[in-house]
Motif scaffolding. Sequence first.
Motif, short mmCIF file in Angstrom:
data_model
loop_
_atom_site.label_atom_id
_atom_site.label_comp_id
_atom_site.label_asym_id
_atom_site.label_seq_id
_atom_site.Cartn_x
_atom_site.Cartn_y
_atom_site.Cartn_z
N ARG A 61 43.86 33.03 35.28
CA ARG A 61 42.77 33.80 35.86
C ARG A 61 43.21 35.23 36.01
N VAL A 62 42.44 36.12 35.44
CA VAL A 62 42.80 37.54 35.50
C VAL A 62 42.04 38.20 36.63
N VAL A 63 42.78 38.68 37.57
CA VAL A 63 42.17 39.36 38.71
C VAL A 63 42.40 40.85 38.54
N ILE A 64 41.33 41.57 38.38
CA ILE A 64 41.44 43.02 38.25
C ILE A 64 41.32 43.65 39.61
N ARG A 65 42.40 44.23 40.02
CA ARG A 65 42.42 44.83 41.35
C ARG A 65 42.49 46.34 41.20
#
Lengths: 148, 148
Positions: A61-65
């Motif tokens: 899961r790619v979490v763009i912060r």
Amino acid sequence: MKRHILLYGLLAGVLIVVLRLIEYRYLIATRSVEIYGGLIAALFAALGIWLGVTLTGRPERVVIREVSVPAASTFVADPARREALGITKRELEILELMAAGMSNKEIADHIFVSENTVKTHASRLFDKLGARRRTQAISTAKSSGLIP
Amino acid sequence: MKRHILLYGLLAGVLIVVLRLIEYRYLIATRSVEIYGGLIAALFAALGIWLGVTLTGRPERVVIREVSVPAASTFVADPARREALGITKRELEILELMAAGMSNKEIADHIFVSENTVKTHASRLFDKLGARRRTQAISTAKSSGLIP
DNA sequence: CCGAAAATCATACCAACGGGTGACTGCGCA
DNA sequence: TGCGCAGTCACCCGTTGGTATGATTTTCGG
């Protein structure tokens, strides 16, 4: 995906063939079905685990912060910008001290030159930046990325 | 994890027992080992797949991708900072125009007041910021987060 | 409605800033 | 060796900036 299924079927077929060969060649007792069962179970379970792992893949899961990067810390003075405007190192130095809020006299004392020298540097700087006041010079220099 | 292994073993045991019962109760021909094998293979493969998915599915790998966001655009003028220094809205307005490089006269024309008014605002502003020059006021205001 | 804070404006004075001009000294490059 | 550039410094003069003091009006909360 399709390759996996094919491989799976092929392995199953080979296993069955092997079992039959063993059965006919060595005349193993009929009631040793548990051994076969266990063998097959272990093999196919391992295969199934491998399949499951391979097919489903890693659920990444790619979490763009969004991280606000302080512009001051990432600022690096590149000479390209400076030379594009024909501004010398000394002039840039005076510009930085001006932006720090120093007066001409304070700058002069800081870099060990006379106030007149600072003035001439400042004058040429304003000319190159198209500014008429030091505050304006600072403003345009800032938006040009010349100073942080 | 441990629960899964236990369940797995239990199922295997149950299956073996069931097969033996079938074998003895209905006297199925010995050479139908392929049927048993296929059955066991299918079952354990399914179980293995389930196991694989369940076991590996848990550790969700979280990838944090940091996106640099221009800090200037995220600037929001908060009145808390302003009032902490006792600076009025009008004074802040003059401060911003000063930081933009405007002269007192230009500021006066811009906000439709006299130059003297701008001067008094500026004076009080310098007093509150502890600055003696406008460049110094801009510098300290910037580091205080009062202006971008 | 009253008082404090904020905003407005004026006058005077002095310091700081900026423009213009001219001159001198190193330093690197042709 | 001479040329140009960067850096240094000086003088004059006009403009701008900043301080001090005093005054009037507007705004806003109690």
